[in-house]
Every structure is written in C-alpha cells, then in structure tokens.
Design a protein around this motif. Structure first.
Motif, PDB file in Angstrom:
ATOM      1  N   LEU A  53       0.832  -1.206   0.000  1.00 28.48           N
ATOM      2  CA  LEU A  53       0.000   0.000   0.000  1.00 28.48           C
ATOM      3  C   LEU A  53       0.870   1.261   0.000  1.00 28.48           C
ATOM      4  N   ARG A  54       1.997   1.202   0.709  1.00 29.14           N
ATOM      5  CA  ARG A  54       2.913   2.343   0.718  1.00 29.14           C
ATOM      6  C   ARG A  54       3.507   2.553  -0.673  1.00 29.14           C
ATOM      7  N   PHE A  55       3.938   1.462  -1.307  1.00 28.67           N
ATOM      8  CA  PHE A  55       4.481   1.539  -2.664  1.00 28.67           C
ATOM      9  C   PHE A  55       3.438   2.138  -3.608  1.00 28.67           C
ATOM     10  N   ALA A  56       2.194   1.652  -3.503  1.00 27.92           N
ATOM     11  CA  ALA A  56       1.124   2.161  -4.376  1.00 27.92           C
ATOM     12  C   ALA A  56       0.905   3.653  -4.145  1.00 27.92           C
ATOM     13  N   ARG A  57       0.888   4.063  -2.885  1.00 23.47           N
ATOM     14  CA  ARG A  57       0.704   5.488  -2.571  1.00 23.47           C
ATOM     15  C   ARG A  57       1.810   6.329  -3.194  1.00 23.47           C
ATOM     16  N   HIS A  58       3.037   5.834  -3.083  1.00 29.96           N
ATOM     17  CA  HIS A  58       4.162   6.572  -3.661  1.00 29.96           C
ATOM     18  C   HIS A  58       4.093   6.595  -5.188  1.00 29.96           C
ATOM     19  N   PHE A  59       3.626   5.502  -5.792  1.00 28.63           N
ATOM     20  CA  PHE A  59       3.578   5.505  -7.255  1.00 28.63           C
ATOM     21  C   PHE A  59       2.421   6.347  -7.780  1.00 28.63           C
ATOM     22  N   HIS A  60       1.314   6.406  -7.067  1.00 25.86           N
ATOM     23  CA  HIS A  60       0.235   7.319  -7.472  1.00 25.86           C
ATOM     24  C   HIS A  60       0.777   8.745  -7.553  1.00 25.86           C
ATOM     25  N   ALA A  61       1.630   9.121  -6.588  1.00 25.46           N
ATOM     26  CA  ALA A  61       2.218  10.467  -6.596  1.00 25.46           C
ATOM     27  C   ALA A  61       3.155  10.648  -7.786  1.00 25.46           C
ATOM     28  N   VAL A  62       3.853   9.587  -8.169  1.00 25.33           N
ATOM     29  CA  VAL A  62       4.742   9.648  -9.339  1.00 25.33           C
ATOM     30  C   VAL A  62       3.920   9.900 -10.606  1.00 25.33           C
ATOM     31  N   ILE A  63       2.823   9.179 -10.761  1.00 28.41           N
ATOM     32  CA  ILE A  63       1.970   9.362 -11.947  1.00 28.41           C
ATOM     33  C   ILE A  63       1.479  10.806 -12.036  1.00 28.41           C
ATOM     34  N   GLU A  64       1.016  11.349 -10.915  1.00 27.04           N
ATOM     35  CA  GLU A  64       0.504  12.718 -10.922  1.00 27.04           C
ATOM     36  C   GLU A  64       1.617  13.732 -11.206  1.00 27.04           C
ATOM     37  N   ALA A  65       2.828  13.435 -10.748  1.00 21.28           N
ATOM     38  CA  ALA A  65       3.957  14.321 -11.059  1.00 21.28           C
ATOM     39  C   ALA A  65       4.269  14.288 -12.551  1.00 21.28           C
ATOM     40  N   TYR A  66       4.177  13.105 -13.161  1.00 22.09           N
ATOM     41  CA  TYR A  66       4.368  13.005 -14.609  1.00 22.09           C
ATOM     42  C   TYR A  66       3.268  13.779 -15.343  1.00 22.09           C
ATOM     43  N   ASP A  67       2.077  13.784 -14.795  1.00 22.18           N
ATOM     44  CA  ASP A  67       0.993  14.564 -15.412  1.00 22.18           C
ATOM     45  C   ASP A  67       1.289  16.057 -15.316  1.00 22.18           C
ATOM     46  N   ARG A  68       1.830  16.486 -14.184  1.00 21.76           N
ATOM     47  CA  ARG A  68       2.217  17.887 -14.022  1.00 21.76           C
ATOM     48  C   ARG A  68       3.303  18.244 -15.036  1.00 21.76           C
ATOM     49  N   GLU A  69       4.259  17.332 -15.230  1.00 17.95           N
ATOM     50  CA  GLU A  69       5.309  17.555 -16.236  1.00 17.95           C
ATOM     51  C   GLU A  69       4.706  17.665 -17.627  1.00 17.95           C
ATOM     52  N   PHE A  70       3.734  16.800 -17.930  1.00 16.22           N
ATOM     53  CA  PHE A  70       3.098  16.841 -19.249  1.00 16.22           C
ATOM     54  C   PHE A  70       2.499  18.223 -19.493  1.00 16.22           C
ATOM     55  N   ARG A  71       1.785  18.730 -18.502  1.00 13.65           N
ATOM     56  CA  ARG A  71       1.144  20.034 -18.657  1.00 13.65           C
ATOM     57  C   ARG A  71       2.182  21.157 -18.731  1.00 13.65           C
ATOM     58  N   ASN A  72       3.214  21.069 -17.901  1.00 11.19           N
ATOM     59  CA  ASN A  72       4.266  22.099 -17.950  1.00 11.19           C
ATOM     60  C   ASN A  72       4.922  22.164 -19.318  1.00 11.19           C
ATOM     61  N   ARG A  73       5.258  21.001 -19.864  1.00  7.11           N
ATOM     62  CA  ARG A  73       5.931  20.971 -21.163  1.00  7.11           C
ATOM     63  C   ARG A  73       4.991  21.425 -22.272  1.00  7.11           C
ATOM     64  N   THR A  74       3.739  21.028 -22.188  1.00  6.94           N
ATOM     65  CA  THR A  74       2.762  21.444 -23.205  1.00  6.94           C
ATOM     66  C   THR A  74       2.602  22.960 -23.211  1.00  6.94           C
ATOM     67  N   GLU A  75       2.642  23.552 -22.024  1.00  2.00           N
ATOM     68  CA  GLU A  75       2.447  25.002 -21.890  1.00  2.00           C
ATOM     69  C   GLU A  75       3.765  25.783 -21.967  1.00  2.00           C
ATOM     70  N   GLY A  76       4.904  25.062 -22.023  1.00  2.00           N
ATOM     71  CA  GLY A  76       6.199  25.733 -22.041  1.00  2.00           C
ATOM     72  C   GLY A  76       6.541  26.402 -20.729  1.00  2.00           C
TER      73      GLY A  76
END
Length: 361
Positions: free
Chosen positions: A159-182
């Motif tokens: 459950l701890r691993f899953a919690r940490h990986f959910h945060a990784v996915i959301e960080a990658y989503d933030r990166e996607f938006r940052n790069r899309t918006e420059g």
C-alpha cells in the motif's frame, strides 16, 4: 578510468568521464559493487522486454544491453535475492520505457493517449492482477512487474508503494502540462516535483524489498535514515540533470535544475553548470554525515535481542546500498547509451525510441 576491474560489457573499455562531469570523490571514495547475478539479470530483462513487447525486437537486440538499465540496478540493490533483483530490474526497465513514451506523447501533442495511460496506471498499481493481459503493453508490463514486487513483503508495504507511485503518476501529469504550456518551474517548485518524477521514495522503498525486511515507521521516518535516503536520491537526480542538460536543452525541455536556474535565477549556462556541480558535491558531503548518523542508529537498535539484531542489520544493509547508489548512478551516466547524445542523429531523440514503439503511425 575503468569502473570495474572486470567490465560488464562484451568489449571491455575504459570509461572516459568528461572533466565537466567528473566527480573525483565518487571515483575514489565510493567503490563500485555489482550483484553477482548481473549477467543473468541482463539476459532475463532483455527477454522480458521482448516478451512484454515494451521495445521492438530489433531495438532490444541493438540497444538493450548498451542502455545498462540492469547494470544500474545490480550496482544498487547489492545483496538482494536473485528473484527480487530480477523483479526490481524489470520494473526499472519498464520505468525507463514509460519515461520515453511520456516524452513522445508530449512531443507529438498526444494528450488523449497520455490521459488514458495515466488512468490505466492508477488502476493497475491498485489491482495489478486484473491488468496482466491489458492490450497496452505498457500497462500489462507494469502490472506484471508490480505484482511480482507485491509478493515480497507485506500488504502494508504494498500500500505504501502504491501510494508513492500514485504520486509519481501525478507528477508526470504535471510535467506533461508544464511541457505542453512551455512552463519552466521555479527552483523550489522543480526540486519538489523532481522528487516524485525521479521516484525518490519508490527506489527507497525497494531497499527494504531487496533486504527482505520491512522497516518500522520509527526507523523509516527517523531524521538520520530519511535524510540519508533523500540525499542518495537527490544526488542521482541532480547528476542526471547535469548529464542530461545538453539533450534537454536541444529537446526544448522545461524540467531540469539547470534550466530552472537559468530561467529563474538569471544564471548563464556555464554558471548553471557550476551551481549544479556545487549542489551535487555538497549533497555527497551531507550524505556521508547522514550515513554516519544512520549507522549509529543501527548500532543503538541492535540491543542484543533477535529483533534488534535483525532490524539493525537491515538498517546497515539499506544505508550501505544507498551509498552504492552514488557510484552506480554515476557510472551509469557514462556507460549507458541513453546519455550519449553526441552520437545521435537528433540530439533530442534517442535512437532506440521509435514512433512505432510509442504507438505512433
């Protein structure tokens, strides 16, 4: 200088580290270790990439060994049981492939594909068994590697691993938006985001899996242990930024400590490189202090009881492998084809990444 007395490559050669990237303290004070299972690990991860269709067969044949993903893990989780190291190495190889796909999704503006993958990975980390036969190889391969990791320790660790990986996915989503918006994040914002996109706490969780022992909160959250773990990961992330800076500037990236320093602190490229090196060297010094404190903690825990002896030994194993991470990550950046941008036709696109591999036409 050669990283190993016996090279892990088919054609042994001295590794030449450019002066701008050389860290003499790593080369002298952080001796490199390699898990004895490494040759088999490389073969099995290559086979797994093919079986899970994560890279085209010709790319696996030509590039997989030279990318050195298995070398990186075999130099970090020293002492892990062979099958545990194999699960970690396959997961790591998947992570690199996922990172490459994420990059292609950004470059080609494929927001719908990224959104679908993001939701599928969130679902797969919670229920990997239900996603083993998913038609998307990225989802199925992820589910397979995670399910194997979930069989090592307890449900609490899972459950701890899953919690940490959910945060990784959301960080990658933030990166996607940052790069899309420059959008280039500020230094503090970037450092916080980087701790998730580099998966600091995932690799730290896997120290326990490799040791076969789940640490109690009083140890994991102890300031000395947590500081040592954080610094080992910060070093690797920042050194990656230093080595990746030419590739990421060429690819119009917005996520790199050097790029944040240039954009928000007004530094020149040369000054940003100097500042990156300063932070990296400071990180090494601070880790050595935190390591000593963590070893004292291990000594205090080892109180003569069976439980104390086991727990103290696990803490020592984990902090020793944190130390191994410095040398493994350092040499990986000079051996892996992932960073040899001067040899690429297009400095922004690795030759082992194809449109077909990322689902493009």
């Amino acid at each position: 200088m050669q990283a190993f007395p016996h090279s892990t490559t088919a054609t042994p050669a001295a590794v030449v580290v450019p002066p701008s990237l050389a860290l003499p303290v790593i080369e002298s004070a952080f001796p490199r270790r390699l898990h004895p299972y490494w040759p088999r690990l490389q073969q099995e991860t290559r086979r797994w990439l093919l079986e899970k269709r994560l890279m085209p067969a010709d790319k696996v044949q030509e590039y997989a060994d030279g990318l050195c993903y298995t070398d990186l893990m075999a130099g970090f989780y020293v002492g892990a049981p062979d099958e545990v190291l194999q699960a970690i190495a396959d997961y790591s190889a998947w992570f690199f492939v996922w990172d490459d796909h994420h990059d292609r999704f950004v470059v080609h503006g494929r927001s719908g594909d990224w959104r679908r993958l993001r939701h599928r990975l969130h679902a797969a980390v919670d229920a990997p068994r239900h996603h083993l036969h998913h038609p998307d190889p990225l989802v199925a391969g992820f589910a397979d590697s995670v399910l194997r990791l979930y069989g090592i320790l307890s449900r609490t660790w899972n459950l701890r691993f899953a919690r940490h990986f959910h945060a990784v996915i959301e960080a990658y989503d933030r990166e996607f938006r940052n790069r899309t918006e420059g959008y280039v994040p500020g230094v503090g914002e970037y450092l916080a985001l980087r701790r998730h996109t580099f998966a600091h706490w995932i690799w730290t969780d896997l120290l326990e899996a490799s040791a076969g022992y789940e640490l109690p909160d009083r140890v994991r959250k102890h300031p000395a242990y947590r500081r040592a773990a954080l610094l080992s990961q910060e070093f690797a992330a920042w050194y990656n930024d230093l080595c990746s800076l030419p590739k990421e500037i060429a690819g119009d990236e917005v996520h790199n400590l050097g790029i944040s320093l240039i954009t928000h602190e007004g530094l020149t490229l040369e000054e940003a490189v100097d500042e990156l090196r300063r932070r990296i060297e400071e990180c090494i010094d601070e880790f050595l202090v935190a390591r000593r404190k963590t070893l004292r903690l291990a000594h205090e825990i080892d109180d003569g009881t069976v439980r104390g002896k086991e727990l103290g030994a696990t803490v020592r194993t984990c902090v020793d492998n944190m130390r191994n991470w410095f040398s493994s990550a350092y040499w990986f950046h000079h051996e892996s084809g992932r960073y040899m941008v001067d040899n690429w036709d297009d400095r922004s696109t690795p030759p082992y990444v194809t449109n077909e591999a990322a689902g493009e036409k």
